[in-house]
Motif scaffolding. Structure first.
Motif, PDB file in Angstrom:
ATOM      1  N   SER A 162     -47.993  16.948   0.811  1.00  0.00           N
ATOM      2  CA  SER A 162     -47.104  16.336  -0.169  1.00  0.00           C
ATOM      3  C   SER A 162     -47.799  15.171  -0.870  1.00  0.00           C
ATOM      4  O   SER A 162     -48.486  14.362  -0.238  1.00  0.00           O
ATOM      5  CB  SER A 162     -45.837  15.836   0.525  1.00  0.00           C
ATOM      6  N   ALA A 163     -47.589  15.074  -2.164  1.00  0.00           N
ATOM      7  CA  ALA A 163     -48.210  14.003  -2.942  1.00  0.00           C
ATOM      8  C   ALA A 163     -47.636  12.637  -2.600  1.00  0.00           C
ATOM      9  O   ALA A 163     -48.278  11.609  -2.846  1.00  0.00           O
ATOM     10  CB  ALA A 163     -48.034  14.280  -4.435  1.00  0.00           C
ATOM     11  N   VAL A 164     -46.431  12.603  -2.032  1.00  0.00           N
ATOM     12  CA  VAL A 164     -45.793  11.315  -1.720  1.00  0.00           C
ATOM     13  C   VAL A 164     -45.988  10.924  -0.261  1.00  0.00           C
ATOM     14  O   VAL A 164     -45.421   9.935   0.197  1.00  0.00           O
ATOM     15  CB  VAL A 164     -44.286  11.356  -2.057  1.00  0.00           C
ATOM     16  N   LEU A 165     -46.792  11.672   0.477  1.00  0.00           N
ATOM     17  CA  LEU A 165     -47.042  11.354   1.880  1.00  0.00           C
ATOM     18  C   LEU A 165     -47.730  10.003   1.997  1.00  0.00           C
ATOM     19  O   LEU A 165     -48.758   9.756   1.364  1.00  0.00           O
ATOM     20  CB  LEU A 165     -47.916  12.440   2.510  1.00  0.00           C
ATOM     21  N   ASP A 166     -47.161   9.121   2.806  1.00  0.00           N
ATOM     22  CA  ASP A 166     -47.715   7.780   3.007  1.00  0.00           C
ATOM     23  C   ASP A 166     -48.549   7.782   4.284  1.00  0.00           C
ATOM     24  O   ASP A 166     -48.018   7.880   5.392  1.00  0.00           O
ATOM     25  CB  ASP A 166     -46.589   6.750   3.098  1.00  0.00           C
ATOM     26  N   LEU A 167     -49.853   7.676   4.134  1.00  0.00           N
ATOM     27  CA  LEU A 167     -50.760   7.734   5.277  1.00  0.00           C
ATOM     28  C   LEU A 167     -51.056   6.360   5.870  1.00  0.00           C
ATOM     29  O   LEU A 167     -51.690   6.265   6.918  1.00  0.00           O
ATOM     30  CB  LEU A 167     -52.087   8.376   4.848  1.00  0.00           C
ATOM     31  N   THR A 174     -61.541   7.902   8.253  1.00  0.00           N
ATOM     32  CA  THR A 174     -61.785   8.087   6.817  1.00  0.00           C
ATOM     33  C   THR A 174     -62.100   9.533   6.438  1.00  0.00           C
ATOM     34  O   THR A 174     -61.541  10.047   5.458  1.00  0.00           O
ATOM     35  CB  THR A 174     -62.913   7.151   6.351  1.00  0.00           C
ATOM     36  N   PRO A 175     -62.970  10.255   7.172  1.00  0.00           N
ATOM     37  CA  PRO A 175     -63.239  11.647   6.769  1.00  0.00           C
ATOM     38  C   PRO A 175     -61.982  12.520   6.775  1.00  0.00           C
ATOM     39  O   PRO A 175     -61.787  13.346   5.873  1.00  0.00           O
ATOM     40  CB  PRO A 175     -64.254  12.124   7.813  1.00  0.00           C
ATOM     41  N   LEU A 176     -61.122  12.322   7.781  1.00  0.00           N
ATOM     42  CA  LEU A 176     -59.897  13.117   7.846  1.00  0.00           C
ATOM     43  C   LEU A 176     -58.918  12.685   6.759  1.00  0.00           C
ATOM     44  O   LEU A 176     -58.215  13.517   6.172  1.00  0.00           O
ATOM     45  CB  LEU A 176     -59.262  12.974   9.228  1.00  0.00           C
ATOM     46  N   ARG A 177     -58.886  11.400   6.472  1.00  0.00           N
ATOM     47  CA  ARG A 177     -58.025  10.904   5.393  1.00  0.00           C
ATOM     48  C   ARG A 177     -58.452  11.525   4.056  1.00  0.00           C
ATOM     49  O   ARG A 177     -57.612  11.888   3.229  1.00  0.00           O
ATOM     50  CB  ARG A 177     -58.104   9.377   5.338  1.00  0.00           C
ATOM     51  N   ASN A 178     -59.751  11.670   3.869  1.00  0.00           N
ATOM     52  CA  ASN A 178     -60.239  12.298   2.640  1.00  0.00           C
ATOM     53  C   ASN A 178     -59.824  13.766   2.572  1.00  0.00           C
ATOM     54  O   ASN A 178     -59.525  14.285   1.486  1.00  0.00           O
ATOM     55  CB  ASN A 178     -61.760  12.172   2.563  1.00  0.00           C
ATOM     56  N   CYS A 179     -59.797  14.439   3.728  1.00  0.00           N
ATOM     57  CA  CYS A 179     -59.336  15.832   3.761  1.00  0.00           C
ATOM     58  C   CYS A 179     -57.872  15.919   3.345  1.00  0.00           C
ATOM     59  O   CYS A 179     -57.478  16.829   2.603  1.00  0.00           O
ATOM     60  CB  CYS A 179     -59.521  16.414   5.160  1.00  0.00           C
ATOM     61  N   VAL A 180     -57.061  14.980   3.832  1.00  0.00           N
ATOM     62  CA  VAL A 180     -55.641  14.991   3.474  1.00  0.00           C
ATOM     63  C   VAL A 180     -55.478  14.750   1.978  1.00  0.00           C
ATOM     64  O   VAL A 180     -54.662  15.407   1.309  1.00  0.00           O
ATOM     65  CB  VAL A 180     -54.867  13.937   4.288  1.00  0.00           C
ATOM     66  N   LEU A 211     -49.249  17.003   9.818  1.00  0.00           N
ATOM     67  CA  LEU A 211     -48.624  16.803   8.507  1.00  0.00           C
ATOM     68  C   LEU A 211     -47.207  17.363   8.489  1.00  0.00           C
ATOM     69  O   LEU A 211     -46.292  16.764   7.902  1.00  0.00           O
ATOM     70  CB  LEU A 211     -49.476  17.463   7.423  1.00  0.00           C
ATOM     71  N   TYR A 212     -47.013  18.498   9.126  1.00  0.00           N
ATOM     72  CA  TYR A 212     -45.675  19.098   9.198  1.00  0.00           C
ATOM     73  C   TYR A 212     -44.693  18.148   9.879  1.00  0.00           C
ATOM     74  O   TYR A 212     -43.554  17.968   9.422  1.00  0.00           O
ATOM     75  CB  TYR A 212     -45.764  20.427   9.949  1.00  0.00           C
ATOM     76  N   LEU A 213     -45.117  17.510  10.961  1.00  0.00           N
ATOM     77  CA  LEU A 213     -44.228  16.610  11.691  1.00  0.00           C
ATOM     78  C   LEU A 213     -44.014  15.286  10.963  1.00  0.00           C
ATOM     79  O   LEU A 213     -43.125  14.519  11.333  1.00  0.00           O
ATOM     80  CB  LEU A 213     -44.774  16.360  13.097  1.00  0.00           C
ATOM     81  N   GLN A 214     -44.813  15.026   9.939  1.00  0.00           N
ATOM     82  CA  GLN A 214     -44.568  13.862   9.078  1.00  0.00           C
ATOM     83  C   GLN A 214     -43.695  14.237   7.878  1.00  0.00           C
ATOM     84  O   GLN A 214     -43.480  13.402   6.989  1.00  0.00           O
ATOM     85  CB  GLN A 214     -45.895  13.301   8.552  1.00  0.00           C
ATOM     86  N   ALA A 215     -43.192  15.480   7.871  1.00  0.00           N
ATOM     87  CA  ALA A 215     -42.464  16.005   6.704  1.00  0.00           C
ATOM     88  C   ALA A 215     -43.337  15.902   5.461  1.00  0.00           C
ATOM     89  O   ALA A 215     -42.846  15.652   4.352  1.00  0.00           O
ATOM     90  CB  ALA A 215     -41.140  15.266   6.504  1.00  0.00           C
ATOM     91  N   GLY A 216     -44.648  16.113   5.659  1.00  0.00           N
ATOM     92  CA  GLY A 216     -45.581  15.958   4.557  1.00  0.00           C
ATOM     93  C   GLY A 216     -46.363  17.213   4.243  1.00  0.00           C
ATOM     94  O   GLY A 216     -47.415  17.134   3.599  1.00  0.00           O
ATOM     95  N   LEU A 217     -45.868  18.376   4.687  1.00  0.00           N
ATOM     96  CA  LEU A 217     -46.593  19.627   4.474  1.00  0.00           C
ATOM     97  C   LEU A 217     -45.734  20.597   3.675  1.00  0.00           C
ATOM     98  O   LEU A 217     -44.569  20.829   4.004  1.00  0.00           O
ATOM     99  CB  LEU A 217     -46.965  20.259   5.818  1.00  0.00           C
TER     100      LEU A 217
END
Length: 232
Positions: A162-167, A174-180, A211-217
Motif C-alpha cells: 500500500s502506498a499509505v503504509l507507514d514504515l 535499510t535494504p528491506l525498507r528499499n524493497c518495500v 505487510l499483510y498483518l500491517q494491513a499494508g498488502l
C-alpha cells in the motif's frame, strides 16, 4: 523489579489435561470461525504457530490469549487487535530478545485480561506491559518459525504494498525498507519477489506476511503478474 514468575510447562500441561472437553456452543469459548481458522493448520499434521494465531485474532478482531512454550516455562501473550495492543508479563525488550522461531503454541483461549481503559479495571494490568501489536506482528512474521505465506494471501496472486503504509515505527533494515518502497511502486508475484536483491523465497514470504498483518498488502488474483504458489 524482579523477573515475572511464569508457569512451568509441565504444570500447564497438567492443567490442560484437566480441562473439560470443548463445547463450541459455549459463548465463553473461541468463536467457531476463529477455531476453524486455527484447525486448518492442525489438519495438515502441524502445530499451530504464533503467527497464525496473530493473523486469526487480527482478522476476526477477537481478543485471545495464546500460551507459548519458551523452554521450560509458559509465556502468556494476550492480543487486543481493536486496540492494536498485546499484553505480556515480559517487557517489550525482554520479549523481543527471545528466539521467536522457537516459541511453540500450547493453547489458545479467549482473553481474560482487558486492554487499558476497559471498565473492568481489575483485569487491566500495568500499562508498561502492553506492547504495540503492529511491532510484535512484524517481528513474529520476520523472525518467527513460519517461512511460508499465510493461506489468506497464498495461491495464484500478485502483490503490491500500500502506498499509505507507514514504515516509520517498524525496525526495518535499510535494504528491506528499499524493497518495500519498490513494492509500493511495482506489482509482483512471490516468485519474482524472491529474485529481488537481498531476498529469497523464505524472506519474501515473511515480508509479504508482515505487510499483510500491517494491513499494508494489496493482493490481486487477476493482475497479469499473478503467479501460482503452493497453499503452504
Amino acid at each position: 523489579m524482579g523477573a515475572p514468575e511464569l508457569m512451568r510447562v509441565s504444570v500447564f500441561k497438567r492443567y490442560l489435561d484437566e480441562l473439560a472437553p470443548l463445547d463450541e456452543s459455549d459463548p465463553h469459548q473461541l468463536p467457531p470461525s476463529l477455531l476453524q481458522d486455527l484447525r486448518r493448520f492442525k489438519e495438515h499434521g502441524r502445530h499451530t504457530e504464533p503467527l497464525e494465531v496473530l493473523a486469526a485474532s487480527m482478522r476476526h478482531l477477537r481478543n485471545v490469549a495464546m500460551h507459548l512454550q519458551d523452554g521450560e516455562r509458559v509465556l502468556p501473550l494476550t492480543l487486543f487487535p481493536r486496540q492494536c495492543l498485546a499484553h505480556c508479563p515480559l517487557s517489550l525488550h525482554e520479549l523481543l530478545q527471545l528466539p521467536l522461531d522457537n516459541l511453540q503454541v500450547l493453547h489458545v483461549e479467549p482473553a481474560v485480561l482487558r486492554p487499558p481503559g476497559d471498565p473492568q479495571r481489575g483485569l487491566v494490568k500495568a500499562l508498561h506491559l502492553y506492547h504495540p501489536l503492529p511491532l510484535l506482528s512484524w517481528e513474529f512474521a520476520m523472525r518467527g518459525s513460519r517461512e511460508q505465506l499465510l493461506p489468506e494471501i497464498a495461491g495464484y496472486a500478485a502483490y503490491r504494498a500500500s502506498a499509505v503504509l507507514d514504515l516509520r515505527p517498524l525496525p526495518i533494515p535499510t535494504p528491506l525498507r528499499n524493497c518495500v518502497r519498490r513494492l509500493q511502486r511495482e506489482t509482483t508475484s512471490l516468485r519474482q519477489l524472491s529474485e529481488w536483491p537481498g531476498l529469497d523465497r523464505a524472506v519474501a514470504s515473511r515480508l509479504l506476511n508482515a505487510l499483510y498483518l500491517q494491513a499494508g498488502l494489496i493482493v490481486s488474483r487477476s493482475h497479469p503478474a499473478a503467479d501460482t504458489d503452493g497453499w503452504f
